[in-house]
Write a protein that holds these residues in place. Structure first.
Motif, PDB file in Angstrom:
ATOM      1  N   GLY A 120       0.822  -1.211   0.000  1.00 34.81           N
ATOM      2  CA  GLY A 120       0.000   0.000   0.000  1.00 34.81           C
ATOM      3  C   GLY A 120       0.852   1.255   0.000  1.00 34.81           C
ATOM      4  N   VAL A 121       0.163   2.375  -0.004  1.00 42.86           N
ATOM      5  CA  VAL A 121       0.845   3.661  -0.141  1.00 42.86           C
ATOM      6  C   VAL A 121       1.780   3.947   1.037  1.00 42.86           C
ATOM      7  N   LEU A 122       1.354   3.582   2.240  1.00 40.40           N
ATOM      8  CA  LEU A 122       2.206   3.872   3.392  1.00 40.40           C
ATOM      9  C   LEU A 122       3.446   2.984   3.389  1.00 40.40           C
ATOM     10  N   PHE A 165       5.925   4.624   1.150  1.00 42.55           N
ATOM     11  CA  PHE A 165       6.584   5.737   1.850  1.00 42.55           C
ATOM     12  C   PHE A 165       7.596   5.209   2.858  1.00 42.55           C
ATOM     13  N   ASP A 208     -14.786   9.026  -4.287  1.00 42.64           N
ATOM     14  CA  ASP A 208     -15.093   9.193  -2.872  1.00 42.64           C
ATOM     15  C   ASP A 208     -15.133  10.681  -2.513  1.00 42.64           C
ATOM     16  N   GLU A 210     -14.591  12.088   0.145  1.00 38.31           N
ATOM     17  CA  GLU A 210     -13.527  12.494   1.064  1.00 38.31           C
ATOM     18  C   GLU A 210     -12.135  12.323   0.463  1.00 38.31           C
ATOM     19  N   ALA A 211     -12.081  12.039  -0.843  1.00 38.78           N
ATOM     20  CA  ALA A 211     -10.792  11.744  -1.471  1.00 38.78           C
ATOM     21  C   ALA A 211      -9.818  12.919  -1.390  1.00 38.78           C
ATOM     22  N   LYS A 217      -8.279  12.995   1.944  1.00 41.30           N
ATOM     23  CA  LYS A 217      -7.386  11.847   2.036  1.00 41.30           C
ATOM     24  C   LYS A 217      -6.067  12.120   1.295  1.00 41.30           C
ATOM     25  N   LEU A 251      -3.868  14.094   3.395  1.00 40.99           N
ATOM     26  CA  LEU A 251      -3.254  13.277   4.440  1.00 40.99           C
ATOM     27  C   LEU A 251      -2.129  12.407   3.875  1.00 40.99           C
ATOM     28  N   LEU A 252      -2.335  11.920   2.662  1.00 43.74           N
ATOM     29  CA  LEU A 252      -1.276  11.146   2.002  1.00 43.74           C
ATOM     30  C   LEU A 252      -0.036  12.004   1.803  1.00 43.74           C
ATOM     31  N   SER A 289       1.712  12.459   4.955  1.00 47.54           N
ATOM     32  CA  SER A 289       2.464  11.247   5.316  1.00 47.54           C
ATOM     33  C   SER A 289       3.781  11.182   4.541  1.00 47.54           C
ATOM     34  N   ALA A 303      -9.244   3.290  -3.073  1.00 49.88           N
ATOM     35  CA  ALA A 303      -9.723   4.170  -2.005  1.00 49.88           C
ATOM     36  C   ALA A 303      -9.494   3.528  -0.638  1.00 49.88           C
TER      37      ALA A 303
END
Lengths: 686, 252
Positions: free
Chosen positions: A578-580, A583, A611, A613-614, A617, A620-621, A624, A686
């Motif tokens: 995943g994205v985290l 990172f 979405d 709320e994208a 988000k 927030l990405l 991060s 998402a």
């Protein structure tokens, strides 16, 4: 979008501006005035091209200039052939940003006046020649500008064209017009990849003045900015680089001043908003951020990301600036960094060549693996051999650089707006600049790391397969070993996938890369080399090769001809956790050494932005990304089904934009291997 | 050290609590909701999913230490703007594992539980004491339809929640999927209202739209596709007495 802007956008989409294009006349190349002075040859050539240009001024236009000449493929045709022969690797100046603030502040006339004054004060023949040719360049631009003014269709256009770039700009409108006209002049003789630098910084004083005196509102300024952006798209296909769209029209937003204070201003927001509204590929937007970047700016940037253009590209000042200082740039210059055409950090006063070199990291790792396994060596031996192979490849770069007796033609027009070259009477290439470093890309590091991690874990530690079996599989391009190959692709340790081992291998690959490049001083200037994590076009170039000594099957499960990843990304055909996790993996890299740049490249699935709320988000990405100590980030959008359909029916997708590497282009205008590599990327949901 | 069985981890979810979250899907669920979007989460063993494009094993054993080592650097990235959510399956079935992971996390991160509420009350209370927020996935409140669709009569869930509410241990909210003709009936809304009205620590009600999305997973598990039998709903079925009595979050 105002009706005026919408109408220009429509014309742009319909190819309206192509009707003004002309062919070079058949006798264009006849009776050329050769010069044995490179500076003069350069000046004369630009003069001849500008004389051939036909001014295009359309009624009602506020931002004026349109290139009508075709793409130029001849470089320095007016240079005496005997002199030209001394340039082994002649190419146009590129990947630099002139000092736009000086052009706007002084205008052509201001620089010309200074040039003539300095000429009076020197008796040095070299400097005299420098000033004589610079003056001629500036006079040629003036003459060209006046021809444009004569073609004006109304009084306000005439006044505008008589004012800039000849005289200092005094309003936001004049400043935009000056940029448009001068970038056209600079690029006239195939000097591509000239960027717009820190646009919101040098332009804001002009906007502020107009806002203060009531000449403009933010809304009317936005309309002018939109017209300026659209004008950059009318002829950008004539500045094609490796692929259509690779034209270097990038700009930087945000960041800090020389003292480290945040300099975000209303124009920072306006550029993001106007770019989102227009949805065209130029200019490519970069944004400098840090932990304190305000939420509303990141939301504004996220809306642009949602537009699917592949920008803004984010740079983390907290990592970039200390790296540049560690490398040796003055703190004040490092704080004033921008990017070249793609992501390479460039400093004011620098004549760095940030994209000259590359090392083929997956090939180097593969050679180390195969040679060591054949000799019955240990995994430690592979890592030792990795450095040996890397050093040996570096020797080839050394040979390339030693062969470069002279690299670039001098360019007096560019020099007259760059880093005090004019004041010193010395062209940038002859030492008028302050920094002269090379950049070296490190493509395919994730593939190299995965190959090493697989060998360490499966061949040495777990003994799931023998060295002999692996060597045979590699020799045979995995034929007959498809089950093993799939097992590796799905289950072997991989960078970006919660594998400490693979992450460690990635660090080793880059540490070795940096070790081999640091302290190496190639070329006649004893140039230092900046290692970077970018791939540029090499994810295609290194993999689609017929070279027996090139990159073929590798131990990470790659077959011959399969792509490698774009800059820092998941290896193709594998999936990241995943994205985290990405990172986390890339946040372990030593960006104090990897100072040439090269973004984490992350594709977001189309559904991601459905979405509501994208946007939050995405912010927030991005936070991060900063918090994890990473350097650069591209957040792209990807819909593989749509792209496959576009390959079948390109006529339906003429406006479909994708991020290719450090730039965005129209998908249907790309060569197929680039299209295919993009389709194969992992899209995060998402 | 105990091991946990996890069938998926989502990095960067925004629907499982405040901010950007890492959602850990614990395998095993005592309910049998036919509309479930994660049927691979039901059994308490790893299960092979066979898709047309390839196979995937759903279910991997992690030690608590491994999971904590995975979570900590990623949670550090999120700072104050996110956290971890334990979902499922039914996380209460692996409560001792989760408690051990939380011990490693040391109370430094925002922790959320996404549970049906079905399980031992002592497990729920122990987890609730270590969490910042709980989402209870409420489906059916009347015994007969609950038994028919979820395989349990819902009594245990209501008792657990009511009991937890009295302790005031942790704030929580309800998430209800609006399955047409099943959960969005007048009887169910009325029962929801009556159950929820006296609760003191209930923060709000969240309603999730039903959509036909999980079909491929059923085929991959060689199960009949029970989740695609309803049509996607168009009209808003939530009655005014619910809207007027609670804070509502509704996803379209």
């Amino acid at each position: 979008m105002t009706p005026g802007v919408a109408s220009i956008l429509k014309k742009l989409r319909e190819g309206f501006y192509h009707q003004f294009r002309q062919e070079l006349p058949a006798d264009f190349w006849e009776n050329l005035p050769y010069s044995s002075l490179p500076e003069e040859a350069s000046m004369l050539y630009r003069k001849k091209l500008l004389e051939q240009e036909k001014p295009v001024v359309l009624p009602g236009e506020k931002i004026i200039f349109l290139r009508t000449l075709p793409k130029i493929t001849e470089f320095a045709p007016l240079l005496d052939p005997q002199v030209k022969a001394q340039y082994d690797y002649l190419r146009p100046l590129e990947n630099l940003t002139p000092d736009w603030a000086v052009i706007l502040r002084d205008g052509i006339s201001g620089r010309l006046k200074l040039c003539r004054e300095l000429m009076q004060k020197t008796s040095d023949p070299e400097k005299l020649a420098y000033y004589r040719i610079t003056a001629a360049e500036l006079e040629n631009i003036t003459a060209f500008a006046l021809r444009y003014a004569a073609a004006a269709t109304d009084e306000s256009q005439k006044a505008l064209l008589e004012k800039v770039p000849i005289h200092p700009a005094e309003s936001f409108h004049e400043a935009l017009q000056c940029l448009r006209f001068m970038t056209g002049c600079l690029r006239s003789s195939d000097m591509n990849h000239i960027g717009f630098g820190r646009f919101d910084q040098y332009m804001m004083p002009y906007l502020q003045r107009d806002l203060d005196n009531g000449t403009l509102t933010l809304e009317s300024a936005g309309e002018l900015l939109a017209e300026f952006f659209l004008s950059l798209n009318r002829d950008s296909d004539l500045y094609v680089g490796v692929q259509q769209g690779d034209n270097g029209q990038s700009l930087m937003l945000g960041g800090c001043d020389k003292d480290g204070n945040c300099v975000i201003n209303p124009l920072t927001y306006m550029v993001l908003e106007v770019s989102e509204e227009l949805g065209v590929i130029d200019p490519k937007i970069n944004l400098r951020i840090d932990k304190s970047t305000p939420q509303d700016l990141l939301l504004c940037a996220a809306r642009l990301t949602r537009r699917g253009l592949g920008f803004p590209q984010y740079c983390n000042d907290e990592v970039v600036i200390p790296g540049l200082v560690e490398f040796g740039y003055d703190l004040a210059d490092a704080r004033d960094y921008t990017v070249a055409a793609c992501w390479e950090f460039v400093m004011p006063h620098g004549r760095d060549i940030p994209n000259l070199l590359k090392l083929n990291l997956p090939l180097i790792a593969d050679r180390a693996i195969r040679k060591t396994l054949k000799a019955g060596g240990s995994f430690e031996d592979i890592l030792t051999q990795l450095k040996v192979e890397m050093t040996s490849e570096r020797q080839q770069l050394q040979d390339l650089i030693d062969g470069l007796k002279k690299l670039f033609l001098p360019d007096m027009l560019f020099s007259s707006f760059f880093s005090g070259c004019l004041e010193r009477g010395m062209d940038l290439h002859k030492g008028g600049g302050k920094y002269y470093n090379f950049g070296c890309h490190g493509p395919g590091a994730v593939n190299a790391a995965n190959a090493l991690a697989m060998v360490k874990a499966w061949v040495f530690d777990e003994k799931r397969l023998t060295a002999e079996r692996l060597l045979n599989a590699l020799e045979n391009n995995w034929d007959g070993e498809e089950d093993l190959r799939q097992d590796i692709l799905h289950n072997a340790p991989q960078a970006g996938n919660n594998s400490d081992l693979a992450d460690e291998m990635l660090q080793i690959v880059f540490d070795t890369f940096c070790d081999v490049l640091t302290g190496w001083l190639p070329g006649e200037r004893q140039t230092r080399v900046r290692p970077g994590t970018g791939s540029a076009q090499n994810y295609v170039f290194l993999t689609q090769n017929q070279d027996a000594n090139g990159l073929h099957a590798t131990a990470d499960g790659r077959r011959d001809g399969d792509f490698i990843g774009s800059s820092l990304s998941v290896a193709p055909m594998t999936r990241s956790q995943g994205v985290l996790s990405l990172f986390h993996t890339f946040g372990k890299l030593d960006y104090k050494k990897l100072v040439n740049g090269g973004p984490i490249t992350m594709e977001l699935a189309d559904a991601y932005f459905k979405d509501p709320e994208a946007l939050e988000k995405t912010v927030l990405l991005v936070r991060s990304f900063v918090n994890s100590g990473n350097q650069q980030l591209q957040l792209n959008t990807l819909n593989p089904d749509r792209l496959r359909d576009a390959q079948k029916h390109p006529e339906n997708y003429r406006d479909l934009v994708v991020r290719v590497w450090g730039w965005s282009g129209y998908f249907v205008e790309l060569a197929k291997p680039f299209q295919d590599q993009i389709i194969g990327r992992q899209a995060f949901g998402a | 050290m105990s091991e946990g069985l996890i069938f998926d981890i989502a990095e960067g979810s925004i629907h499982d609590g405040p901010g950007l979250r890492i959602t850990v899907f614990m395998k095993g669920c005592p309910l049998t909701c036919p509309w479930c979007h994660s049927p691979e989460g039901r059994s308490t063993q790893p299960v092979l999913m066979r898709f047309p494009h390839g196979e995937r094993l759903a279910g991997k054993y992690w030690t608590a230490q491994e999971l904590a080592d995975y979570l900590v650097p990623r949670l550090n990235m999120l700072g104050d703007s996110g956290g971890v959510t334990f979902s499922g399956g039914e996380p209460l079935m692996q409560s001792s594992f989760i408690l051990e992971v939380l011990e490693y996390l040391g109370g430094k991160y925002h922790v959320m539980l996404d549970s049906s509420g079905y399980g031992k009350y002592t497990d729920l209370l122990a987890l609730a004491q270590q969490c910042d927020l709980i989402a209870f996935g409420i489906k059916l409140l009347n015994a007969e339809p609950a038994q028919k669709f979820t395989g349990q009569d819902g009594g245990c869930i209501c008792r657990n929640i009511a009991r937890l509410d009295k302790t005031g241990t942790v704030p929580y909210y309800f998430r209800m999927p609006l399955v047409p003709g099943v959960t969005d009936t007048e009887e169910n809304f009325r029962a929801l209202y009556e159950f929820a009205a006296p609760l003191k620590n209930l923060q709000y009600l969240e309603f999730l739209p039903y959509n036909q999305a999980a079909g491929a997973k059923y085929a991959a598990l060689n199960l009949p596709d029970s989740a695609s039998r309803w049509a996607n709903r168009s009209a808003d079925p939530i009655p005014d007495y619910i809207k007027n009595s609670f804070e509502i979050i509704e996803h379209k």
